[in-house]
Write an enzyme that holds these catalytic residues in place. Structure first.
Site, PDB file in Angstrom:
ATOM      1  N   LYS A  22       0.808  -1.227   0.000  1.00  0.00           N
ATOM      2  CA  LYS A  22       0.000   0.000   0.000  1.00  0.00           C
ATOM      3  C   LYS A  22       0.842   1.278   0.000  1.00  0.00           C
ATOM      4  CE  LYS A  22      -4.446  -1.548   1.621  1.00  0.00           C
ATOM      5  NZ  LYS A  22      -4.235  -2.969   2.007  1.00  0.00           N
ATOM      6  N   GLU A  81      -9.894   6.967   3.867  1.00  0.00           N
ATOM      7  CA  GLU A  81     -10.758   6.082   4.648  1.00  0.00           C
ATOM      8  C   GLU A  81      -9.990   4.791   4.845  1.00  0.00           C
ATOM      9  OE1 GLU A  81     -11.125   5.975   1.259  1.00  0.00           O
ATOM     10  OE2 GLU A  81     -10.672   3.827   1.267  1.00  0.00           O
ATOM     11  N   SER A 109       1.578  -9.907  -0.833  1.00  0.00           N
ATOM     12  CA  SER A 109       1.244  -8.481  -0.730  1.00  0.00           C
ATOM     13  C   SER A 109       1.651  -7.858   0.600  1.00  0.00           C
ATOM     14  CB  SER A 109      -0.251  -8.287  -0.970  1.00  0.00           C
ATOM     15  OG  SER A 109      -1.009  -9.113  -0.104  1.00  0.00           O
TER      16      SER A 109
HETATM   17  C1  PLP Z   1      -5.093  -3.998   1.734  1.00  0.00           C
HETATM   18  C2  PLP Z   1      -4.395  -5.256   1.472  1.00  0.00           C
HETATM   19  C3  PLP Z   1      -4.796  -6.123   0.432  1.00  0.00           C
HETATM   20  C4  PLP Z   1      -6.024  -5.891  -0.399  1.00  0.00           C
HETATM   21  O1  PLP Z   1      -6.022  -4.725  -1.165  1.00  0.00           O
HETATM   22  P1  PLP Z   1      -5.790  -4.726  -2.732  1.00  0.00           P
HETATM   23  O2  PLP Z   1      -6.080  -3.316  -3.120  1.00  0.00           O
HETATM   24  O3  PLP Z   1      -6.746  -5.696  -3.352  1.00  0.00           O
HETATM   25  O4  PLP Z   1      -4.388  -5.103  -2.982  1.00  0.00           O
HETATM   26  C5  PLP Z   1      -4.037  -7.258   0.180  1.00  0.00           C
HETATM   27  N1  PLP Z   1      -2.954  -7.553   0.938  1.00  0.00           N
HETATM   28  C6  PLP Z   1      -2.547  -6.761   1.941  1.00  0.00           C
HETATM   29  C7  PLP Z   1      -1.339  -7.154   2.721  1.00  0.00           C
HETATM   30  C8  PLP Z   1      -3.245  -5.588   2.250  1.00  0.00           C
HETATM   31  O5  PLP Z   1      -2.830  -4.817   3.262  1.00  0.00           O
END
Ligand code: PLP
Length: 394
Positions: free
Chosen positions: A89, A111, A379
Site C-alpha cells: 500500500k 478512509e 502483498s
Molecule cells: C489492503 C491489502 C490487500 C487488499 O487490497 P488490494 O487493493 O486488493 O491489494 C491485500 N494484501 C494486503 C497485505 C493488504 O494490506
C-alpha cells in the site's frame, strides 16, 4: 483490444465516475493533470528515489525452492511484504501524496477498514508534513486498535464513523462527505483500484512498479521477461493490478486471482463479489458488488480484514467477465492452511490476504509442469495477523 482504461474511464462495462455535482471540478482537475504529473521527470525522480531509499525497493523476487518442489513448478514470490510498513500500500500512498503536493493541496483525507491504508497514508503525511484525517468505522476502530494507535502516533486524526454498520462502507461515505465540503484544498488518497475515474487507473499506475520489476527480475532469473502464471489476491484490486500491469495485454502470462470466499460462496458469510455480486454503483464506480435486490449493500465477510470489501474494482470485474483472468474464491480455512505452510516451508509469515493467493497453488498444481514459471505476489507480512493465526493453530 486492450484491457487498459478507455478515454471515458471505463474497462468494458465497468468503471466511470459517478460523483456528486459538487466534486465535478475537483475530479475533472485530477483527471486533466494526473497523467502529465506522474509521467513528468520531476515526479518520477522523487517517486523512485523514495521507493528506493524509504520503502526499500526493488522488492526481491525470491525463488521458493521447497514450495516449488511441492507444487511441481518454478515458484517465485514477489516480496511486497518486505516494504516499509509491511505491504504494497505504501507504493500508492507515496505516489498520491506527491501528486497532492504538486496540485497545491494542503490537507489529506483517507478512509480505512482494517487500518492498513490508514497507516500508509498517515506515514506519508508525517513524511511530507501534511495534516491528515482518517475516517474509520467505529466498529473497526475497536477491532483494529493497534493500527489506530499507530496512525495517532504518526500524527493523523482518526475519526470514528458511527453511522450504518460502522465499517468501511460507512467510513467511505463520510470521507466523500468531507471531500464535498473541502473540494478545493483537500486531496482524497484512495487506497485501492476503486473509486471514480481516474483513481483506478492512477492507483494501478502507482502500483505498476511491481510488474516493472518483475519484468527484469524474471529476465535475470529465467532468460525471458514474462512468467507463465501471475498470481495475486484481490480485495479492491491494487496489488493484483500492480502485479499484472505490464502483462495485462500479453496472453503468454496467465492471470489467476483469489477473492475471499469467507465461509464459502454458497453461504451469506463471504466477500466473493466477482462471483456472487451484481452490477451497481459503489464509491463512484460501476462495479460488481454484493447487494440486495433493492440495492442495499450486503456486509461482506472474510477472516482477512483487507479483503472484506463489498465490491471489486472495475479493472478486475472486466478481466473476470472477459475471461482474461481466472478468479477463484478461497475460503478462510484454505487461506489459514496456506499461511502455515509458507511459514514452515520457507520461513515467511504472510499476511492473511496474501495467504489467499498462496492457497491457489494446490488448485493449480495439475496445470503446472516443472518448467512452468509462476510469480506470486506476497502483498504483505503477517505480523498484524498473529492473533488470528494463534487462535487457528493447526
Ligand atoms: C489492503 C491489502 C490487500 C487488499 O487490497 P488490494 O487493493 O486488493 O491489494 C491485500 N494484501 C494486503 C497485505 C493488504 O494490506
Amino acid at each position: 483490444m486492450t484491457y487498459q482504461v478507455d478515454e471515458n474511464g471505463y474497462y468494458g462495462n465497468y468503471g466511470g465516475a459517478y460523483i456528486p455535482e459538487i466534486l465535478y471540478k475537483t475530479v475533472e482537475d485530477l483527471k486533466r493533470q494526473y497523467l502529465d504529473i506522474i509521467e513528468s521527470n520531476e515526479f518520477k525522480q522523487e517517486y523512485h528515489q523514495l521507493l528506493r531509499d524509504y520503502v526499500g525497493r526493488p522488492s526481491p523476487l525470491y525463488y521458493a525452492r521447497r514450495m516449488s518442489e511441492k507444487y511441481g513448478c518454478k515458484l517465485y514470490l514477489k516480496r511486497e511484504d518486505l516494504n516499509h510498513t509491511g505491504a504494497h500500500k505504501i507504493n500508492n500512498a507515496i505516489g498520491q501524496i506527491l501528486l497532492a503536493k504538486k496540485m497545491g493541496k494542503t490537507r489529506i483525507i483517507a478512509e480505512t477498514g482494517a487500518g492498513q491504508h490508514g497507516v500508509a497514508t498517515a506515514t506519508v503525511c508525517a513524511l511530507m508534513n501534511m495534516p491528515c484525517r482518517v475516517y474509520m468505522g467505529a466498529l473497526d476502530v475497536e477491532r483494529q486498535h493497534v493500527n489506530v494507535e499507530r496512525m495517532k502516533m504518526l500524527g493523523a486524526e482518526v475519526f470514528p464513523v458511527q453511522s450504518g454498520n460502522k465499517t468501511l462502507k460507512d467510513a467511505t461515505n463520510e470521507a466523500i462527505r468531507d471531500w464535498c465540503c473541502h473540494p478545493a484544498d483537500t486531496f482524497y488518497i484512495i487506497g485501492s483500484t476503486v473509486g471514480p475515474h481516474p483513481y483506478p487507473d492512477m492507483v494501478a499506475r502507482l502500483q505498476s512498479v511491481i510488474s516493472e520489476e518483475i519484468k527484469w527480475q524474471v529476465q535475470e532469473k529465467e532468460g525471458r521477461d514474462y512468467p507463465d502464471y501471475l498470481i495475486a489476491c484481490v480485495g479492491g484490486g491494487s496489488n493484483a493490478a500492480g502485479t499484472i500491469y505490464h502483462y495485462i495485454d500479453d496472453d503468454r502470462a496467465k492471470i489467476v486471482l483469489a477473492e475471499a470466499g469467507g465461509l464459502g460462496i454458497e453461504t451469506p458469510m463471504t466477500a466473493a463479489s466477482m462471483q456472487i455480486g451484481t452490477i451497481g454503483i459503489l464509491h463512484g464506480s460501476r462495479i460488481k458488488l454484493m447487494q440486495t435486490e433493492d440495492g442495499q449493500i450486503i456486509e461482506p465477510y472474510s477472516i482477512s480484514a483487507g479483503l472484506d470489501y463489498p465490491g471489486t474494482g472495475p479493472i478486475h470485474c472486466n478481466l473476470f467477465e472477459t475471461g482474461r483472468a481466472q478468479v477463484l474464491a478461497i475460503n478462510d480455512d484454505e487461506a489459514l492452511q496456506a499461511a502455515f505452510e509458507l511459514t514452515r516451508m520457507e520461513g515467511i509469515i504472510p499476511a492473511l490476504e496474501s495467504s489467499h493467493a498462496l492457497a491457489l497453488l494446490p488448485k493449480l498444481k495439475d496445470q503446472f509442469t516443472p518448467d512452468t514459471v509462476v510469480v506470486l505476489t506476497v502483498s504483505g507480512r503477517g505480523d498484524k495477523d498473529l492473533d488470528t493465526y494463534l487462535s487457528h493453530k493447526p
